[in-house]
Design an enzyme around this catalytic site. Structure first.
Site, PDB file in Angstrom:
ATOM      1  N   HIS A  99       0.815  -1.209   0.000  1.00  0.00           N
ATOM      2  CA  HIS A  99       0.000   0.000   0.000  1.00  0.00           C
ATOM      3  C   HIS A  99       0.849   1.260   0.000  1.00  0.00           C
ATOM      4  CE1 HIS A  99      -4.201  -1.644   1.013  1.00  0.00           C
ATOM      5  NE2 HIS A  99      -3.468  -2.611   0.495  1.00  0.00           N
ATOM      6  N   HIS A 267      -1.984 -12.353  -2.827  1.00  0.00           N
ATOM      7  CA  HIS A 267      -2.960 -13.087  -2.034  1.00  0.00           C
ATOM      8  C   HIS A 267      -2.528 -14.519  -1.743  1.00  0.00           C
ATOM      9  CE1 HIS A 267      -6.378 -10.159  -3.385  1.00  0.00           C
ATOM     10  NE2 HIS A 267      -5.524  -9.621  -2.538  1.00  0.00           N
TER      11      HIS A 267
END
Length: 725
Positions: A99, A267
């Site tokens: 992020h 993921h």
């Protein structure tokens, strides 16, 4: 000419409205006033370091192996105040790094991990960054131990790298060298919305066409990094989500394979947290009570259990072993059917159909139990989109290829805004040159500079032609991601040689003369282009009655077509250049706002912008010879005439119907000169006028020349990272 004639935003990649006054106490009364904070925000007053502190020198002295070992060790040192899922902080640290880097967008090069901006508002309080304040607090002991030499920007990305390595992935490499900023980046436009997660319609021309996302944005909502995990506007539809994933990642310079690799590899580890009730969550770091000390999103029902944590609202892991780099993501995604369901927090997510209990991942807090995994709408997009599906099948069939592709894409994601490898330090900098790093070979330095200058002076090229060519070569530099600039002479390569703003015919003429001079002298074309601009400038200085040498340092290299990613370089094309009184077309954003945007990317202060614009006008370097703002009868001489005549009350200014202006003699009414708003702003804006008045004074003629030369040299050397100690 003032850029206010078209209502649509078009493809204009600048800060829409971000350079006009906001609700600050001084300026709130004049909302359309030009806000110069974009050029002032990174002044020395915000930096707590000593004036002689050199971060590059400090980084070189770091014990790199010790830092890496300490970061690796903390991955499994679970803390009671924020327990690690499955006893491993890897997923949290990867999300922090992701992020931090993921705010980068290639249209203007802003955002990204290169300055540690996730420490400050608004990023530190974005809904998408919930609980990342905990990750940074976990890293604080390492930062405290190594001090100034280990920037937050480096440490955050290193934590992501070490997390992957601790879970079994061989990363592609790592470069130290990022330098922290010390306050919010107010120059970055994140969107016009005044609420988090506002409907996507606010930033799309047509929500059914992902390509209509407003430039320069890449995220689909205010406060998100990429796309909505629940689907477009929170409505699950994997096929539609795939189009938005594709557009968002393309705006980060990622192709379909890199996008799929990052989605699947991101993921492969960790989990999402949506086990709690959002209504009970406290305020974000910037809005929380003072006694929380910036520790946001307080969850009174957490009780140290991952099952009770709330971050995104979606809940679950994507693989059976979320602390291990493996192929489990593909086993789940393609090995089961998935149905739409709700998380405990009420968010839309996808759940496996008929998954045996022993195939589910262990509960992250209670190893005696198991929990249902999840897929987001973006994960399902990898399955239903035919292009992404084909790529995923290739990964699934070749785990080594998947690991290498992901490692390279992760390295690109986390290093994209560092610029060339000259800015990388440490033992893990990859030897391989990657095309997105904009490699430039070292240039020669032993040639006779004086002889080259003499040949340029005798070439028959005018001072204006030489100056304009050097400027066009250098003006592409972006301090945001350290791309562009004069080094490499990419102005002679596609796509730059054909850009309208570079006046291709004039450019071809000048290069046709300068390139043989460079070849004969054994100099790079990049050096000779800049040297040509200096020669033209020295001629103009002499014509103005002064004698000032323009500094020059040889050593620029010439890039090749093979070293140039033409597609990604297309975003560096200027749509406007206030310094040469040009814009490609009319935009909703004013000419002066676009000028500020360009000045900020070049690293200029407001005073430097002022002196350069005033000088470039009288030098006669306007695009295609237009006369807007050329307030002088002695074109070609570097004088203070622009400022003298702008501030002379013997003249008055009159608006015309096409958005331009003309200066008239008050006594006779005779028309003297035309102008645009980008010229007149130096007389109307109180701050810019204060600078203009300095240069209009009778005692500052020589100061003006010195200041112009200093600002010019700064632009010419903006990308000379080899000159930085």
């Amino acid at each position: 000419m003032d850029g206010n004639t078209m209502p649509g935003l078009g493809g204009c990649p600048v800060n829409h409205g971000g350079n006009t006054s906001t609700d600050k106490p001084v300026t709130k009364w004049w909302p359309k006033g030009l806000n110069l904070d974009i050029l002032h925000q990174k002044g020395a007053r915000t930096n707590p370091m000593d004036p002689d502190y050199n971060h590059r020198d400090a980084v070189k002295a770091l014990d790199f192996d010790a830092v890496k070992a300490d970061v690796q060790a903390l991955m499994t040192e679970s803390q009671d105040w924020w327990p690690a899922d499955w006893g491993h902080y890897g997923g949290l640290m990867i999300r922090l790094a992701w992020h931090s880097a993921g705010s980068y967008r290639m249209q203007d090069g802003r955002g990204g991990a290169g300055a540690g901006n996730i420490r400050f508002a608004p990023l530190n309080s974005w809904p998408d960054n919930a609980s990342l304040d905990k990750a940074r607090r976990l890293l604080w002991p390492v930062k405290k131990k190594y001090g100034n030499a280990l920037s937050w920007a480096d440490l955050i990305i290193l934590a992501g790298n070490m997390a992957y390595e601790s879970m079994g992935l061989k990363t592609f490499g790592f470069g130290f060298g990022r330098e922290d900023i010390w306050g919010p980046e107010t120059d970055v436009y994140w969107g016009s919305e005044n609420e988090w997660l506002a409907p996507s319609e606010n930033r799309y021309g047509d929500l059914t066409d992902a390509s209509t996302l407003e430039n320069p944005l890449s995220a689909v909502h205010m406060g998100l990094i990429y796309v909505n995990p629940e689907g477009v506007n929170g409505n699950p539809d994997p096929a539609r989500t795939a189009q938005h994933v594709r557009e968002t990642f393309a705006r980060m310079a990622m192709d379909d394979e890199e996008t799929a690799a990052l989605t699947c590899g991101g993921h492969t580890v960790g989990k999402a947290h949506g086990g709690g009730d959002h209504d009970h969550i406290g305020a974000e770091p910037e809005g929380c009570p003072i006694h929380m000390q910036g520790f946001g999103w307080h969850n009174p029902g957490h009780e140290g259990k991952a099952a009770n944590a709330f971050t995104s609202g979606i809940e679950g892991a994507w693989t059976k072993e979320p602390t291990k780099w493996d192929m489990g993501y593909f086993d789940y995604l393609f090995g089961y059917d998935w149905e739409l369901t709700k998380s405990p927090a009420g968010a839309n997510q996808w759940t496996a159909v008929n998954m045996p209990e022993d195939e589910k991942p262990l509960d992250p807090s209670d190893p005696s139990g198991r929990a249902m995994p999840l897929m987001t709408d973006a994960d399902m997009a990898m399955k239903v989109d035919p292009i992404y599906n084909e790529i995923c099948q290739k990964f699934r069939a070749d785990p080594a290829y998947f690991a290498d592709t992901f490692a390279r894409a992760w390295f690109k994601l986390t290093h994209r805004d560092m610029g060339p490898k000259a800015n990388y330090y440490g033992p893990d900098v990859p030897a391989e040159d990657l095309i997105w790093q904009d490699a430039v070979p070292a240039g020669p330095t032993g040639y006779d500079v004086a002889a080259v200058k003499a040949k340029i002076a005798d070439s028959g090229l005018s001072a204006a032609e030489l100056i304009a060519t050097a400027w066009d070569s250098a003006r592409t530099f972006r301090g945001s991601d350290k791309r562009g600039g004069a080094n490499g002479a990419r102005i002679r390569l596609a796509p730059q040689k054909d850009w309208a703003g570079n006046e291709p015919d004039r450019l071809a003429k000048v290069l046709g003369i300068l390139e043989p001079i460079a070849a004969e002298a054994g100099a790079s074309v990049a050096d000779v282009i800049v040297l040509g601009g200096n020669v033209g400038l020295e001629q103009a200085i002499a014509a103005g009655g002064h004698a000032v040498d323009v500094p020059f340092t040889p050593g620029r290299g010439d890039a090749t077509d093979a070293q140039t990613d033409a597609d990604s370089f297309s975003v560096l094309e200027p749509v406007a250049d206030g310094f040469r009184s040009w814009q490609k077309e009319a935009y909703a954003v004013s000419a002066e706002e676009m000028m500020l945007d360009r000045a900020q990317l070049l690293g200029l202060t407001a005073a430097e912008m002022t002196v350069l614009v005033g000088g470039m006008r009288v030098l006669g370097t306007n695009y295609d010879g237009n006369t807007y703002g050329v307030f002088t009868d002695n074109v070609g001489a570097l004088t203070t005439d622009f400022f003298v005549n702008l501030t002379d009350m013997a003249y008055s200014w009159h608006p015309l119907t096409d958005g331009t202006y003309e200066l008239r003699d008050r006594a006779t009414g005779d028309i003297k000169w035309p102008a645009t708003s980008a010229d007149l702003v130096f007389g109307s804006n109180s701050i810019l006028r204060s600078y203009a008045e300095v240069y209009a004074q009778d005692d500052n003629k020589e100061k003006f020349v010195r200041d112009f030369v200093a600002a010019w040299t700064k632009v010419m050397n903006a990308d000379r990272f080899d000159l930085v100690a």
